[in-house]
Motif scaffolding. Structure first.
Motif, PDB file in Angstrom:
ATOM      1  N   ALA A 185      39.420  27.265 -20.993  1.00  0.00           N
ATOM      2  CA  ALA A 185      40.880  27.170 -21.043  1.00  0.00           C
ATOM      3  C   ALA A 185      41.406  26.317 -19.891  1.00  0.00           C
ATOM      4  O   ALA A 185      42.330  25.518 -20.076  1.00  0.00           O
ATOM      5  CB  ALA A 185      41.506  28.567 -21.009  1.00  0.00           C
ATOM      6  N   MET A 186      40.809  26.456 -18.733  1.00  0.00           N
ATOM      7  CA  MET A 186      41.218  25.623 -17.599  1.00  0.00           C
ATOM      8  C   MET A 186      40.862  24.159 -17.853  1.00  0.00           C
ATOM      9  O   MET A 186      41.625  23.260 -17.510  1.00  0.00           O
ATOM     10  CB  MET A 186      40.546  26.096 -16.311  1.00  0.00           C
ATOM     11  CG  MET A 186      41.080  27.424 -15.793  1.00  0.00           C
ATOM     12  SD  MET A 186      42.814  27.358 -15.329  1.00  0.00           S
ATOM     13  CE  MET A 186      42.737  26.358 -13.869  1.00  0.00           C
ATOM     14  N   LYS A 187      39.721  23.925 -18.466  1.00  0.00           N
ATOM     15  CA  LYS A 187      39.276  22.559 -18.719  1.00  0.00           C
ATOM     16  C   LYS A 187      40.124  21.880 -19.799  1.00  0.00           C
ATOM     17  O   LYS A 187      40.480  20.710 -19.666  1.00  0.00           O
ATOM     18  CB  LYS A 187      37.809  22.570 -19.149  1.00  0.00           C
ATOM     19  CG  LYS A 187      37.265  21.194 -19.459  1.00  0.00           C
ATOM     20  CD  LYS A 187      35.803  21.272 -19.860  1.00  0.00           C
ATOM     21  CE  LYS A 187      35.271  19.876 -20.186  1.00  0.00           C
ATOM     22  NZ  LYS A 187      33.866  19.912 -20.558  1.00  0.00           N
ATOM     23  N   TRP A 188      40.474  22.598 -20.867  1.00  0.00           N
ATOM     24  CA  TRP A 188      41.120  21.987 -22.022  1.00  0.00           C
ATOM     25  C   TRP A 188      42.608  22.296 -22.138  1.00  0.00           C
ATOM     26  O   TRP A 188      43.222  21.959 -23.154  1.00  0.00           O
ATOM     27  CB  TRP A 188      40.409  22.436 -23.302  1.00  0.00           C
ATOM     28  CG  TRP A 188      39.052  21.833 -23.394  1.00  0.00           C
ATOM     29  CD1 TRP A 188      37.866  22.436 -23.111  1.00  0.00           C
ATOM     30  CD2 TRP A 188      38.730  20.493 -23.756  1.00  0.00           C
ATOM     31  NE1 TRP A 188      36.833  21.565 -23.283  1.00  0.00           N
ATOM     32  CE2 TRP A 188      37.334  20.350 -23.688  1.00  0.00           C
ATOM     33  CE3 TRP A 188      39.499  19.393 -24.142  1.00  0.00           C
ATOM     34  CZ2 TRP A 188      36.688  19.165 -23.981  1.00  0.00           C
ATOM     35  CZ3 TRP A 188      38.848  18.209 -24.442  1.00  0.00           C
ATOM     36  CH2 TRP A 188      37.464  18.107 -24.361  1.00  0.00           C
ATOM     37  N   HIS A 189      43.193  22.924 -21.139  1.00  0.00           N
ATOM     38  CA  HIS A 189      44.624  23.235 -21.220  1.00  0.00           C
ATOM     39  C   HIS A 189      45.404  21.933 -21.393  1.00  0.00           C
ATOM     40  O   HIS A 189      45.189  20.973 -20.646  1.00  0.00           O
ATOM     41  CB  HIS A 189      45.088  23.974 -19.964  1.00  0.00           C
ATOM     42  CG  HIS A 189      46.425  24.577 -20.124  1.00  0.00           C
ATOM     43  ND1 HIS A 189      47.580  23.854 -19.955  1.00  0.00           N
ATOM     44  CD2 HIS A 189      46.802  25.823 -20.472  1.00  0.00           C
ATOM     45  CE1 HIS A 189      48.615  24.633 -20.176  1.00  0.00           C
ATOM     46  NE2 HIS A 189      48.163  25.829 -20.501  1.00  0.00           N
ATOM     47  N   PRO A 190      46.318  21.868 -22.380  1.00  0.00           N
ATOM     48  CA  PRO A 190      47.052  20.625 -22.645  1.00  0.00           C
ATOM     49  C   PRO A 190      47.808  20.071 -21.440  1.00  0.00           C
ATOM     50  O   PRO A 190      47.912  18.857 -21.287  1.00  0.00           O
ATOM     51  CB  PRO A 190      48.022  21.014 -23.765  1.00  0.00           C
ATOM     52  CG  PRO A 190      47.381  22.171 -24.435  1.00  0.00           C
ATOM     53  CD  PRO A 190      46.636  22.906 -23.359  1.00  0.00           C
TER      54      PRO A 190
END
Length: 137
Positions: free
Chosen positions: A35-40
């Protein structure tokens, strides 16, 4: 990998990069990292093209959807035995507020203290000592 349903069974687990027998802590940890890597919001600043932000949003929603099912014990059991019907869940994600809901859930997960940093014995001891006023009858 049980039978022919193994491919679809592992798809939510694969979205989070965990094994189907992972613990709740492993599931939560994998979700947080992805989630941290792919958060918009994080991915939007990395590139100027809108396609990268759209891809990040789609990936984040897939990660969030997988975590929503697998972190719920009842849904996870149903999913593992092949009886989970995500049709109703998909309809909710298609609405306009889904990204805002995902953002809220994301913030709640990261702002909430981790249960491992809290000791029930410490809390019980502190609350017990605070509940008895000293020197009063």
């Amino acid at each position: 990998m049980a039978g022919r349903g193994g491919g679809s069974k592992s798809s939510l687990y694969a979205a989070l990069g965990v094994a189907s027998d992972c613990s709740d802590a492993e599931l939560r940890s994998a979700y947080r990292k992805l989630a941290m890597k792919w958060h918009p919001d994080k991915c939007a600043g990395a590139g100027s093209s809108g396609g990268g932000a759209d891809a990040a949003k789609a990936r984040f929603q897939k990660i969030q959807g997988a975590y929503a099912v697998l972190s719920d014990p009842n849904k996870r059991i149903l999913y593992d035995v092949g009886a989970y019907d995500g049709e109703g869940d998909d309809d909710d994600n298609g609405k306009g507020e889904s990204l805002e809901d995902l953002q809220r859930q994301f913030e709640e997960l990261f702002l909430r203290p981790s249960p491992s940093s809290f000791s029930p014995n410490d809390a019980a001891g502190k609350s017990a000592s605070k509940s008895r006023p000293a020197g009063r009858k």
